[in-house]
Design a protein around this motif. Structure first.
Motif, mmCIF file in Angstrom:
data_model
loop_
_atom_site.group_PDB
_atom_site.id
_atom_site.type_symbol
_atom_site.label_atom_id
_atom_site.label_comp_id
_atom_site.label_asym_id
_atom_site.label_seq_id
_atom_site.Cartn_x
_atom_site.Cartn_y
_atom_site.Cartn_z
ATOM 1 N N UNK A 103 9.272 9.431 11.244
ATOM 2 C CA UNK A 103 8.250 10.423 10.952
ATOM 3 C C UNK A 103 6.867 10.333 10.833
ATOM 4 N N UNK A 104 6.174 11.453 10.856
ATOM 5 C CA UNK A 104 4.675 11.105 10.767
ATOM 6 C C UNK A 104 4.012 10.902 9.335
ATOM 7 N N UNK A 105 3.219 10.081 9.031
ATOM 8 C CA UNK A 105 2.944 9.581 7.603
ATOM 9 C C UNK A 105 1.588 9.395 7.691
ATOM 10 N N UNK A 106 0.540 9.386 6.528
ATOM 11 C CA UNK A 106 -0.688 9.224 5.906
ATOM 12 C C UNK A 106 -0.570 8.164 4.975
ATOM 13 N N UNK A 107 -1.447 7.177 4.882
ATOM 14 C CA UNK A 107 -1.419 6.322 3.870
ATOM 15 C C UNK A 107 -2.778 6.148 3.390
ATOM 16 N N UNK A 108 -2.910 6.241 2.112
ATOM 17 C CA UNK A 108 -4.008 6.385 1.248
ATOM 18 C C UNK A 108 -4.361 5.332 0.479
ATOM 19 N N UNK A 109 -5.387 4.405 0.375
ATOM 20 C CA UNK A 109 -5.689 3.239 -0.533
ATOM 21 C C UNK A 109 -6.906 3.511 -1.309
ATOM 22 N N UNK A 110 -7.008 4.374 -2.314
ATOM 23 C CA UNK A 110 -8.148 4.662 -3.074
ATOM 24 C C UNK A 110 -8.886 3.683 -4.014
ATOM 25 N N UNK A 111 -8.152 2.750 -4.363
ATOM 26 C CA UNK A 111 -8.556 2.002 -5.367
ATOM 27 C C UNK A 111 -9.015 0.602 -4.895
ATOM 28 N N UNK A 112 -9.161 0.132 -3.709
ATOM 29 C CA UNK A 112 -9.536 -0.948 -3.182
ATOM 30 C C UNK A 112 -11.027 -0.584 -2.792
ATOM 31 N N UNK A 113 -12.009 -1.268 -3.166
ATOM 32 C CA UNK A 113 -13.225 -0.955 -2.898
ATOM 33 C C UNK A 113 -13.707 -1.368 -1.543
ATOM 34 N N UNK A 114 -13.523 -2.495 -0.948
ATOM 35 C CA UNK A 114 -13.866 -3.031 0.219
ATOM 36 C C UNK A 114 -12.697 -3.720 1.035
ATOM 37 N N UNK A 115 -12.249 -3.627 2.052
ATOM 38 C CA UNK A 115 -11.195 -4.352 2.678
ATOM 39 C C UNK A 115 -11.109 -4.172 4.238
#
Length: 879
Positions: free
Chosen positions: A637-649
């Motif tokens: 399927x089609x997905x979206x990843x969200x990583x809101x808590x890592x400041x800089x990576x």
């Protein structure tokens, strides 16, 4: 000559007793009859109450003869003793008469009947023998009076004089002392009167008279201008008086041992000493003698008048020393000047740009100041319980406008002031006396003032931020076309407030400064980012500046390589990386953290959304990123990843399709002591297997011979035990199940995982060769049938023990189950279907006819002691 004398004596008078005296011999020149109206000229009476001795209570009456060598000659005194009883709350009066002879003891003991006994003389008769004449020599008296007048003339004509009044009050043996110091000068007029560093000053200045209050509040000494008069006669609070006692012809004068003595009418003398009418009357109410004696000691530059009055219960002695050599004006150097209560008395302007401290306010009054202000913004600082009001010098009320500058929006005390000299009135509606501080602070006294339209651009590697005070602001800005991460590293901890502008005049509510001296990391938006720096204190902080990375935006995609720049999480956290899963399998995420970051104990939160048939992304699953690489099993399927808590990576992704999606083989373990094995197990003892989303899971194991098998799941999950032909073996509560199985291959079957994430199955299968298990007579393969309404017992034989029985119900009925102790009981039918599972001592069920299985399990870690017996009984309530 107009002078001032301030003597206020307020005393509480107790009851005292006076007595007589006596002596003997023929060597005395004079003999006088003692009577009630003259005995006090010769003797004094006092009392003493000793502590009780073995229940005997008495009071000592002591006679003191004023003439040192005089004797009492058959003096008979009758005393009246008044005894007060606390218990009965009343007085009892007794009488005692005693005769004093020439050589008798002047101290006598008289019985008392309470702890509160007072004594007074009711009659006295007899003679006193003395060598001191009591005859009045009027010619000698007049001669001494003229001599005394001559001695006192220099003091009466003095233009400067100091007066020290000492008051000693003795009550019940305790003495209290008070002193009043007065300094008087005739021209220019000056008068000060002090007691305990408090008093008043009246001084002549520029043809007027100024009244100054001098006092002490808490630990602060202060003085304040109270009023101003054109004439000294206008000072109503200051009565007129002459210096010393006026030497009247009505007094009798004597001189002995360099001491002048005058005796006269009590009222006449007291009226010269005491100007307050109420105090005067209080003395006359208790001092009953018609005459009073004053002693006067004259020295070169001073003379002292002393008078002593004896009362019932005590005495008071007043001495006044007049000195022409010690006059001095009050030294107010260590006193704080308080503002006047009348604007006409303001002598100078007050610098209010610095904090004016320790100002005394008394409710019902107003403090006035003259202030000179230039045109500027000012901060009015004062306790909220006080009001500041401004007037022009001619008394016109002035009202200033509050500042509308958005820079100072958080302060409600900033005003625009026009240039001028004003009268400032400070008042309060509260009823108190207290000290206050205040300041009217000009904001232009700061070296620099923040300018929102012209911020300081951060273009160097460091900046020195100087905050000069509460109303000082530094406006910083950084230009970042692609956003990125701004790092401000302070040289020390600070109390700075650093807020981000979210619009031209509005600030974000979060303070970016940690205040521990740690680096400050700020996610920037593309373009100009502006900040306001302030503090409650004066502070100077050096910041090292670093800017790197790019802020996430829609154009950033996931690839199998790390991005060139660190990706900085945007402020709103909407950092969605879209990706596609062409097949079911693992989505592999590799994260490279910026150098200042590390993986926290519980990881960084991450979220995955999945696109539905309409192309709308819905929340699918969440997980934690605890290390550099993370795997998440996803279906196609089609997905979206969200990583809101890592400041800089930096991030990259890949795919990994497992080969054993639905089936695994597990190897049983042998145990000869099931209790010991279960007691020592932990999470690391289990074998783990992945149970993938939308997939079943089969775990196979084989037995080479028939044996007892213990199936132990760490996390309980619904499963079915199948034999090699796929037949279901009756099974319930498989998380801790002991059963007897024949030699063949078996399968633990887990139905489809309907979660959106992989489940870890932690399982252990034990082949049990334990004698305690083999001897268990309540096992599944050897069931006992329960008889209705008869007690039956199960015993806990080992850890992991489960005991079984069956019962048959020929007809539908209501069944009640009893147990002697609370245990886990499971009821299931012949097909293995769960009917009820509970922990209690009784249960009532509605059952249909059929065969049922009754299972008791005891747990492992919270089990009763091995060998514990439980008693049960089944009843049919309808029978």
């Amino acid at each position: 000559m107009i002078m001032r004398k301030f003597i206020y004596v307020s005393v509480t008078i107790f009851i005292l007793f006076l007595t007589g005296c006596s002596n003997d011999s023929n060597r005395y020149k004079f003999s006088y009859d003692l009577m009630m109206d003259n005995y006090t000229d010769f003797i004094e009476i006092s009392t003493f109450t000793p502590s009780s001795n073995e229940g005997v209570k008495f009071i000592q009456i002591i006679v003191t003869i004023k003439d040192g060598d005089a004797l009492l000659d058959d003096v008979e005194i009758t005393y009246s003793l008044k005894h007060y009883s606390n218990f009965f709350d009343n007085n009892t009066t007794t009488s005692h008469t005693h005769t004093y002879t020439l050589n008798s003891n002047l101290t006598i003991n008289v019985p008392r009947f309470s702890d509160q006994t007072t004594v007074k003389i009711t009659s006295i008769k007899g003679k006193i023998l003395t060598n001191i004449s009591r005859e009045i020599d009027y010619e000698k008296s007049e001669e001494i009076k003229l001599q005394l007048e001559s001695k006192l003339t220099p003091f009466l004509d003095a233009t400067e004089l100091s007066i020290e009044t000492k008051i000693a009050l003795t009550i019940s043996g305790q003495t209290f002392n008070e002193s009043v110091f007065i300094n008087i000068r005739q021209s220019p007029f000056y008068l000060s009167s002090f007691s305990n560093n408090q008093g008043i000053i009246i001084n002549e200045s520029n043809n007027s008279y100024i009244l100054t209050e001098v006092g002490r509040f808490e630990s602060l000494n202060y003085y304040r201008l109270i009023d101003q008069f054109d004439s000294i006669d206008e000072v109503d609070s200051m009565p007129d008086t002459n210096i010393g006692i006026v030497l009247s012809d009505d007094f009798f004068y004597s001189f002995e041992d360099d001491m002048y003595t005058l005796t006269g009418d009590t009222k006449t003398i007291l009226r010269q000493l005491i100007t307050d009418e109420n105090t005067m009357n209080a003395f006359l109410n208790v001092y009953k003698e018609n005459t009073l004696t004053v002693t006067i000691k004259v020295n070169d530059y001073s003379y002292t008048e002393t008078v002593k009055l004896n009362f019932e219960g005590g005495s008071i002695m007043v001495s006044m020393t007049y000195d022409t050599s010690t006059f001095s004006e009050a030294n107010l150097n260590n006193y704080v000047q308080m503002p006047p209560l009348n604007p006409d008395l303001i002598a100078h302007s007050t610098d209010v740009s610095q904090t004016v401290k320790d100002q005394l306010f008394v409710s019902g009054t107003t403090n006035y100041y003259r202030v000179e202000l230039t045109a500027d913004l000012y901060a009015f600082e004062i306790d909220s319980s006080f009001d500041m009001t401004f007037y022009t010098l001619d008394g016109t009320l002035v009202q200033f406008d509050k500042s509308t500058d958005p820079l100072y929006a958080e302060h409600k005390n900033i005003y625009n002031i026009t240039e001028g000299t004003y009268i400032l009135a400070i008042s309060s509606r509260a009823d108190f006396i207290k000290l206050y501080d205040f300041r009217i602070f000009p904001l232009n006294s700061y070296k620099t003032i923040g300018d929102q339209l012209n911020p300081i651009l951060l273009t160097e590697d460091a900046i020195n931020v100087e905050i000069e005070g509460l109303y000082d602001y530094v406006i910083l800005a950084v230009e970042a076309p692609e956003g990125g991460l701004l790092t401000l590293s302070p040289n020390k901890a600070s109390n700075l407030f650093i807020y981000r502008y979210i619009s031209a005049d509005h600030l974000d509510s979060s303070n970016l400064n940690h205040k521990e001296g740690k680096p400050i990391y700020i996610s920037l938006t593309p373009g100009i980012n502006k900040f306001r720096v302030s503090s409650w204190y004066v502070e100077t902080i050096l910041f090292e500046i670093d800017l790197h990375g790019v802020t996430w935006h829609d154009g950033i995609t996931l690839t199998d390589s790390y991005s060139d720049e660190f990706i900085v999480t945007s402020r709103n956290g909407s950092n969605d990386f879209t990706f596609k899963m062409d097949n079911d399998g693992y989505f592999v995420i590799d994260i490279l953290l910026d150098e200042m970051l590390s993986f926290p104990r519980y990881g960084y939160s991450a979220y995955i959304s999945k696109s539905n048939d309409l192309g709308v992304y819905r929340s699918y699953t969440s997980f934690s990123i605890t290390e550099t690489q993370t795997k998440i099993y996803l279906t196609k399927g089609d997905y979206a990843l969200r990583v809101p808590t890592i400041l800089s990576y930096k991030i990259k992704s890949s795919r990994d399709v497992p080969t054993n999606l639905t089936s695994d083989t597990l190897t049983p373990y042998d145990t000869t002591n099931l209790s010991n094995t279960l007691m020592n197990r932990n999470i690391n003892s289990y074998d783990t297997y992945n149970w993938y989303p939308q997939n079943i899971k089969k775990l196979h194991f084989s037995l080479s011979k028939a044996d007892y098998v213990y199936i132990d799941l760490y996390y309980p999950n619904e499963l079915v035990l199948l034999d090699s032909l796929g037949n279901v073996i009756n099974l319930y509560d498989p998380s801790s199940l002991l059963l007897y199985l024949e030699a063949e291959t078996y399968t633990l079957y887990f139905k489809e995982n309907d979660m959106h994430q992989t489940i870890k199955i932690a399982v252990q299968v034990y082949i049990v060769d334990d004698p305690l298990v083999a001897l268990d007579d309540s096992f599944m393969d050897s069931l006992t049938t329960i008889n209705w309404k008869e007690d039956f017992e199960f015993k806990l034989d080992y850890l992991g023990d489960s005991d079984y029985a069956s019962f048959v119900l020929l007809n539908d009925a209501k069944v009640q189950i009893y147990s002697s102790k609370s245990v886990n009981i499971t009821i299931f039918n012949e097909q293995g279907k769960l009917i009820r599972s509970y922990s209690s001592t009784s249960l009532t069920l509605d059952l249909t006819s059929g065969t049922y299985y009754f299972r008791v399990s005891y747990g492992v870690f919270y089990t009763p002691p091995i060998g514990t017996i439980h008693t049960f009984r089944l009843d049919k309530l309808d029978a």
